[in-house]
Design an enzyme around this catalytic site. Structure first.
Site, PDB file in Angstrom:
ATOM      1  N   LYS A 124       0.827  -1.090  -0.001  1.00  0.00           N
ATOM      2  CA  LYS A 124      -0.036  -0.167   0.050  1.00  0.00           C
ATOM      3  C   LYS A 124       0.937   1.203   0.055  1.00  0.00           C
ATOM      4  O   LYS A 124       0.325   2.277  -0.424  1.00  0.00           O
ATOM      5  CB  LYS A 124      -0.936  -0.191   1.038  1.00  0.00           C
TER       6      LYS A 124
HETATM    7  C1  LIG Z   1      -4.456  -4.556   0.988  1.00  0.00           C
HETATM    8  C2  LIG Z   1      -3.810  -5.871   0.808  1.00  0.00           C
HETATM    9  C3  LIG Z   1      -4.244  -6.794  -0.018  1.00  0.00           C
HETATM   10  C4  LIG Z   1      -5.243  -6.607  -0.845  1.00  0.00           C
HETATM   11  O1  LIG Z   1      -5.147  -5.796  -1.903  1.00  0.00           O
HETATM   12  P1  LIG Z   1      -6.559  -5.046  -2.716  1.00  0.00           P
HETATM   13  O2  LIG Z   1      -6.164  -3.869  -3.338  1.00  0.00           O
HETATM   14  O3  LIG Z   1      -7.425  -4.549  -1.575  1.00  0.00           O
HETATM   15  O4  LIG Z   1      -7.000  -6.087  -3.473  1.00  0.00           O
HETATM   16  C5  LIG Z   1      -3.598  -7.880   0.071  1.00  0.00           C
HETATM   17  N1  LIG Z   1      -2.078  -8.023   0.757  1.00  0.00           N
HETATM   18  C6  LIG Z   1      -1.943  -7.073   1.446  1.00  0.00           C
HETATM   19  C7  LIG Z   1      -0.768  -7.349   2.430  1.00  0.00           C
HETATM   20  C8  LIG Z   1      -2.506  -5.856   1.794  1.00  0.00           C
HETATM   21  O5  LIG Z   1      -2.326  -5.023   2.543  1.00  0.00           O
END
Ligand SMILES: *Cc1c(COP(=O)(O)O)cnc(C)c1O
Length: 486
Positions: A124
């Protein structure tokens, strides 16, 4: 470049106009009126670019109302080896999202793309760090301020705080369930001492936090007066920032544009893989986009049956890949809009049906809402599912065969990727977090702790700064007003 709502009723907007917002006023999500195309010559020229310059090239196609020189400054500031420094041995931080070939054999080539070397050790950061700089830039230009108010059970909240800390014109009020996050995640968030970051530990569960966010957001007068905004995964700039690393991954794994690659993406809210879909629509030679889910398999169900059936909270499992524990996928509407050829009237009707009847059916069977399931392969999407026992096995297997420890979400990705390997088409698995964040499961799988990047050794011992509060909306509002002075 103008942006339209997937439900067709909102006026066209520019990139800057939708930057600070979330949903379109008609309840839809914003998409560009068309996807900008990338030619073969351009793709070749992009092969030589640094990550920051590639981000500039991609972003320039979408943020056409922002002066190019400003986008350049912002991308240069965001994508540095210093920000993305939490590399494993053998990785070059300057590459920002380095690739690691795990296996090259008769079955195909398996590659891991490290997206989690940023400040909070999860992918993120890739988008949120850019958002922090874009927000600060835009707010300064408008002489405006913004108070970000959200709820988190882990990754999103910390990524937002690390992106917005110390930024002019921005405050972050982040709710989390008191004593329910892991010690590591709690320490990551609560150890921030920046005066513009407010951590609020709510005496309740995550749903209580989310209910408070909804209650405050529904009070339109208060929301406007306090200049409250969010940074959730439907934010368009976040999606665009994620498009960049699909280009980077492709360009690093290939030498000529005739070659294709596939990507496997550990998925929850469909934000990450939606960016892959957009890269593919822009002309990036992607073969398959593999959606990997955990026990919360809403998306796997859709991509194998054409039926989208959101889950009730009682049917949403708490798993050991918690950032994928979703009951519905908030970015999914963007893909459905493309699948339905931009028919906003039908998109609006389908997502109304999600609210009233819990889902829709595009399987083409008698009584269904459409037959577009048959077209899904044209978009490259396939899927698979991984459960707790798979995660443990995969973490052990990857450690034994390739000598590295992966986190639980990435393990879901590797498990599903192995089911979709094809000779001649490299499979890139996106590494969405580093294992230190999910140490409890690493211990369960391997019998020892995950290694921590330098600087994270003792974060649990750092002084913590947070406020404990009961789940009381009025107290919450008073707390925000007191700190914004608005
Ligand atoms: C947010 C997240 C996801 C999922 O990603 P999306 O964009 O919501 O599909 C997967 N793995 C981790 C570690 C995350 O923080």
């Amino acid at each position: 470049m103008q942006y339209v709502s997937t439900r067709g009723h909102a006026a066209e907007q520019t990139f800057s106009e939708i930057l600070l917002g979330g949903l379109a006023p008609d309840g839809g999500l914003y998409l560009p009126v068309h996807y900008p195309q990338v030619s073969g010559d351009e793709l070749n020229a992009w092969r030589k670019l640094s990550y920051a310059d590639l981000a500039f090239a991609v972003l320039s196609k979408f943020a056409t109302d922002v002066p190019a020189a400003d986008i350049k400054t912002i991308t240069q500031k965001t994508y540095t080896a210093d920000v993305y420094r939490n590399t494993r041995a053998g990785e070059d931080a300057a590459q920002i999202t380095p690739l690691r070939v795990l296996e090259e054999g008769a079955n195909g080539k398996l590659i891991l793309q490290a997206l989690s070397n940023g400040p909070t050790l999860a992918f993120k950061d890739m988008a949120m760090q850019l958002l922090g700089n874009l927000f600060e830039y835009t707010l300064a230009k408008q002489q405006a301020e913004l108070n970000i108010f959200g709820a988190t059970s882990g990754d999103t909240g910390s990524a937002a705080e690390y992106a917005m800390r110390g930024k002019q014109g921005i405050r972050v009020f982040m709710l989390s369930p008191h004593k329910k996050m892991s010690a590591f995640q709690t320490a990551q968030m609560f150890s921030l001492q920046d005066p513009n970051i407010f951590n609020i530990a709510v005496q309740g569960v995550f749903d209580d936090c989310q209910d408070m966010v909804k209650a405050v957001s529904n009070d339109l007068e208060y929301k406007a007066r306090q200049k409250i905004g969010t940074v959730n995964s439907i934010n368009w700039a976040r999606v665009v920032a994620q498009v960049v690393y699909y280009f980077r991954g492709y360009l690093s794994a290939t030498t000529a544009n005739e070659q294709k690659v596939s990507f496997t993406v550990p998925s929850g809210n469909f934000g990450n893989i939606c960016a892959g879909h957009i890269a593919r629509m822009m002309g990036l030679p992607i073969d398959k986009l593999v959606v990997a889910t955990n026990e919360n398999d809403v998306l796997d169900e859709f991509f194998t049956t054409g039926i989208y059936r959101v889950r009730k909270s009682a049917e949403t499992y708490h798993t050991t890949s918690p950032s994928m524990d979703i009951s519905k996928a908030s970015n999914f509407e963007r893909f459905i809009y493309d699948l339905l050829d931009g028919d906003a009237v039908r998109v609006a009707a389908l997502f109304k049906k999600v609210e009233t009847q819990g889902g829709f059916d595009l399987s083409g069977k008698p009584g269904s809402d459409g037959d577009e399931f048959a077209k899904i392969s044209q978009f490259g999407f396939v899927s698979g599912k991984s459960v707790h026992a798979d995660r443990l096995n995969t973490i052990r297997q990857v450690k034994a065969k390739y000598g590295i420890t992966i986190d639980t979400h990435t393990a879901d990705g590797i498990k599903v990727a192995q089911e979709h390997l094809a000779p001649g088409v490299p499979m890139i698995v996106l590494e969405t977090a580093l294992p230190a964040k999910f140490n409890e499961t690493i211990r369960e799988a391997l019998g020892h702790d995950a290694e921590r990047p330098a600087g994270f050794e003792n974060i649990e011992a750092l002084p913590q700064r947070f406020e404990v509060m009961t789940a009381d909306v009025n107290k919450m509002k008073a707390y925000i007003s007191q700190h914004t002075g608005l």
